[in-house]
Design a protein around this motif. Structure first.
Motif, PDB file in Angstrom:
ATOM      1  N   UNK A   1      18.861  18.539 -26.594  1.00 13.27           N
ATOM      2  CA  UNK A   1      18.446  19.629 -26.401  1.00 13.27           C
ATOM      3  C   UNK A   1      19.529  20.974 -25.480  1.00 13.27           C
ATOM      4  N   UNK A   2      20.403  19.766 -24.468  1.00 10.88           N
ATOM      5  CA  UNK A   2      20.467  20.551 -23.828  1.00 10.88           C
ATOM      6  C   UNK A   2      22.063  20.938 -23.734  1.00 10.88           C
ATOM      7  N   UNK A   3      22.552  20.186 -24.918  1.00 12.89           N
ATOM      8  CA  UNK A   3      24.472  20.931 -24.927  1.00 12.89           C
ATOM      9  C   UNK A   3      23.876  22.344 -25.766  1.00 12.89           C
ATOM     10  N   UNK A   4      25.339  22.997 -25.354  1.00 16.10           N
ATOM     11  CA  UNK A   4      26.041  24.492 -26.421  1.00 16.10           C
ATOM     12  C   UNK A   4      26.242  24.439 -27.597  1.00 16.10           C
ATOM     13  N   UNK A   5      25.317  24.753 -28.697  1.00 17.00           N
ATOM     14  CA  UNK A   5      26.102  24.411 -30.082  1.00 17.00           C
ATOM     15  C   UNK A   5      25.472  25.547 -30.907  1.00 17.00           C
ATOM     16  N   UNK A   6      26.784  26.723 -31.000  1.00 17.29           N
ATOM     17  CA  UNK A   6      25.809  27.558 -31.828  1.00 17.29           C
ATOM     18  C   UNK A   6      25.717  27.167 -33.462  1.00 17.29           C
ATOM     19  N   UNK A   7      26.096  26.274 -33.440  1.00 11.47           N
ATOM     20  CA  UNK A   7      25.701  26.171 -35.391  1.00 11.47           C
ATOM     21  C   UNK A   7      24.619  25.566 -35.467  1.00 11.47           C
ATOM     22  N   UNK A   8      23.701  24.896 -34.108  1.00 14.48           N
ATOM     23  CA  UNK A   8      22.276  25.513 -34.685  1.00 14.48           C
ATOM     24  C   UNK A   8      21.782  27.035 -35.442  1.00 14.48           C
ATOM     25  N   UNK A   9      22.178  27.951 -34.717  1.00 18.47           N
ATOM     26  CA  UNK A   9      22.064  28.565 -35.653  1.00 18.47           C
ATOM     27  C   UNK A   9      22.685  30.020 -36.892  1.00 18.47           C
ATOM     28  N   UNK A  10      24.204  29.126 -37.021  1.00 22.62           N
ATOM     29  CA  UNK A  10      25.336  29.729 -37.809  1.00 22.62           C
ATOM     30  C   UNK A  10      25.000  28.697 -39.294  1.00 22.62           C
ATOM     31  N   UNK A  11      25.676  27.501 -39.024  1.00 22.95           N
ATOM     32  CA  UNK A  11      24.497  26.741 -39.872  1.00 22.95           C
ATOM     33  C   UNK A  11      23.231  26.881 -41.138  1.00 22.95           C
ATOM     34  N   UNK A  12      23.287  26.886 -42.364  1.00 23.34           N
ATOM     35  CA  UNK A  12      21.292  26.696 -42.850  1.00 23.34           C
ATOM     36  C   UNK A  12      20.752  25.822 -42.717  1.00 23.34           C
ATOM     37  N   UNK A  13      21.836  24.737 -43.070  1.00 23.18           N
ATOM     38  CA  UNK A  13      20.830  23.278 -42.654  1.00 23.18           C
ATOM     39  C   UNK A  13      20.616  22.796 -41.757  1.00 23.18           C
TER      40      UNK A  13
END
Length: 521
Positions: free
Chosen positions: A436-448
């Motif tokens: 949870x502390x990692x900044x990862x825009x793919x959480x909201x960019x990749x549908x899966x």
């Protein structure tokens, strides 16, 4: 004569005795009911884990600390007391505060149309905002929400994009002019003045030129009253109105209110006259559709147009305009600054955003205005903003006063509880956001990555019937400002996230601002 008075006196004595008995009975019933309610409340609240408190005072002394410490204590209470249930509690005097740290327990409160009353802590904002959309409840809130919803229709937001673009250009020009390239700068003041300019123009149709004149009385009053409200929330001895009136802050508070309300009323009256004149001009022309003819209607214009239909007074309109002013600049500036910090800490992610901006325009089109269409195509930038709001939600707590018992997964929250949704912790649940502390825009960019995620695990704009009415407005504004900054500069963060001291005030901000370096593209 006495033979007539005697029965009358006896009758009066009987009536008095009966009245006294009835009064005593009423008092006894009242005490028993209060005791029963108190017993019911105490029994349910004390089942919830939390720190031990003192008689009458509860945990008031422990909570009388600096802002950064109170934020740490609230967020760490999940780890200390609620690691299993995700629910913790404290007592401030005889008032119970229950902190909700998980999506499962937030949903029964946020998704309930009968638990929409804001916490009593919002009373410190009411002298400024009155019964606007933020502070009102019940039937008044439902009516205002119905009136205001059309003001955020996508067609109206399209007109606002030109304001976002114009003020963003002022911002980047000012940054280029005032900040030495590669020099360390706190971006918070720059971005906040930009969002203040934007919200004033879109809310009231007036330019206050805060970016060029931050010393205006109105701008200073906005900042000062925000600071006073935060101090009242943080200091127990400033919370009672009678004590606050004897403090040195009270006169400053009243002076700020005078400046803010006078400005709002002045603009309302001027806009009314302008709209009347425009209507008369239109009646003389071949056009009859006022809304079609008036380009870029401000939020205030829409309220004035609705005032006759819904019987809104100038005070009602002022409350909603001031609410929009209050909610619409600090929250967006915080979101933008946190996004700049996170993008500045990961150059690979920032480069992807920059490439997306370049794909929207030719490389030779630097400075070309963004449109709603081009902004909607920037999906990766949007994901970056959403992930920044996950880690650093502009509003870190959502506070409600319960007007009925609410059943959670393991506990029942009794009526009159102050329920605080700790958004900062809800967004860090590893069940829904691994690492949870990692900044990862793919959480909201990749549908899966978002499939199956709890609908209340991500609530930067609240959720349920009382969600933020202006969230689309905010997202568009943040995209325009960030796209303009990143098109002009490469951003490099100076401070590490773990070194920042967080303040959970009206918004979530770092104690010493957000420091970055800017380099020309």
């Amino acid at each position: 004569m006495s033979q007539f008075l005697y029965p009358l006196v006896k009758l009066l004595q009987l009536i008095i005795r009966e009245f006294q008995t009835l009064a005593l009975l009423t008092i006894l019933i009242y005490i028993l009911v209060r005791k029963s309610k108190s017993s019911h409340l105490n029994k349910l609240i004390n089942r919830i884990p939390g720190p031990a408190g003192l008689p009458l005072l509860g945990n008031s002394i422990e909570c009388n600390v600096d802002n950064e410490e109170i934020f740490n204590r609230i967020t760490s209470s999940k780890r200390l007391f609620g690691h299993k249930s995700g629910v913790t509690r404290i007592w401030l005097g005889r008032t119970p505060y229950v902190f909700i740290h998980t999506a499962e327990n937030a949903e029964p409160i946020l998704n309930n149309s009968r638990t929409i009353s804001k916490s009593s802590d919002y009373r410190y904002i009411q002298p400024w905002l009155g019964n606007g959309l933020l502070t009102s409840s019940g039937e008044l809130w439902h009516q205002r929400r119905k009136i205001l919803t059309p003001a955020f229709h996508f067609r109206i937001l399209e007109d606002f994009v030109s304001v976002f673009q114009e003020q963003s250009t002022v911002l980047v020009d000012k940054m280029e002019r005032e900040i030495g390239m590669g020099q360390i700068v706190n971006v918070f003041p720059y971005v906040t003045l930009c969002t203040l300019d934007i919200v004033c123009e879109t809310a009231m149709g007036r330019k206050i030129n805060a970016q060029e004149d931050s010393n205006s009385d109105y701008v200073k009053a906005v900042y000062e009253i925000g600071s006073i409200i935060q101090k009242r929330q943080a200091k127990i001895y400033l919370q009672p109105d009678i004590l606050f009136k004897f403090s040195s802050l009270f006169n400053k508070h009243q002076n700020c209110l005078s400046i803010l309300h006078s400005f709002s009323y002045k603009v309302i009256n001027e806009r009314r006259e302008e709209l009347k004149k425009r209507r008369k001009d239109l009646e003389k022309s071949e056009y009859t559709n006022l809304e079609h003819k008036i380009k870029r209607m401000a939020f205030l214009d829409l309220l004035i147009e609705a005032s006759d239909r819904y019987n809104l007074s100038n005070e009602d309109i002022r409350e909603e305009v001031d609410t929009f002013m209050f909610e619409g600049h600090d929250t967006t500036s915080a979101a933008i600054c946190w996004a700049l910090l996170l993008l500045g800490s990961d150059q690979d992610i920032q480069n992807k955003v920059y490439e997306e901006i370049l794909c929207t325009f030719d490389r030779t089109s630097s400075g070309k205005p963004f449109t709603t269409r081009s902004l909607n195509s920037m999906k990766y930038l949007e994901a970056c903003i959403k992930e920044a709001l996950r880690l650093y939600p502009s509003v870190p707590f959502i506070a409600r006063k319960l007007n009925e018992d609410v059943r959670l997964k393991e506990y029942v929250l009794p009526r009159d509880t102050e329920a605080i949704i700790v958004v900062y912790n809800v967004h860090r649940d590893p069940k829904f956001f691994p690492r949870p502390e990692v900044y990862d825009p793919n959480r909201f960019f990749l549908p899966e990555t978002s499939s199956g995620r709890h609908p209340y695990s991500y609530i930067p704009f609240s959720a349920g019937p009382r969600n933020c009415i202006g969230q689309k407005f905010a997202m568009l504004e943040e995209k325009v400002i960030l796209a303009n900054i990143l098109q002009r500069f490469r951003v490099e963060a100076v401070d590490r996230r773990e070194d920042l001291t967080l303040l959970g005030e009206l918004i979530l901000r770092p104690k010493d601002g957000i420091r970055v370096k800017l380099f020309p593209r």
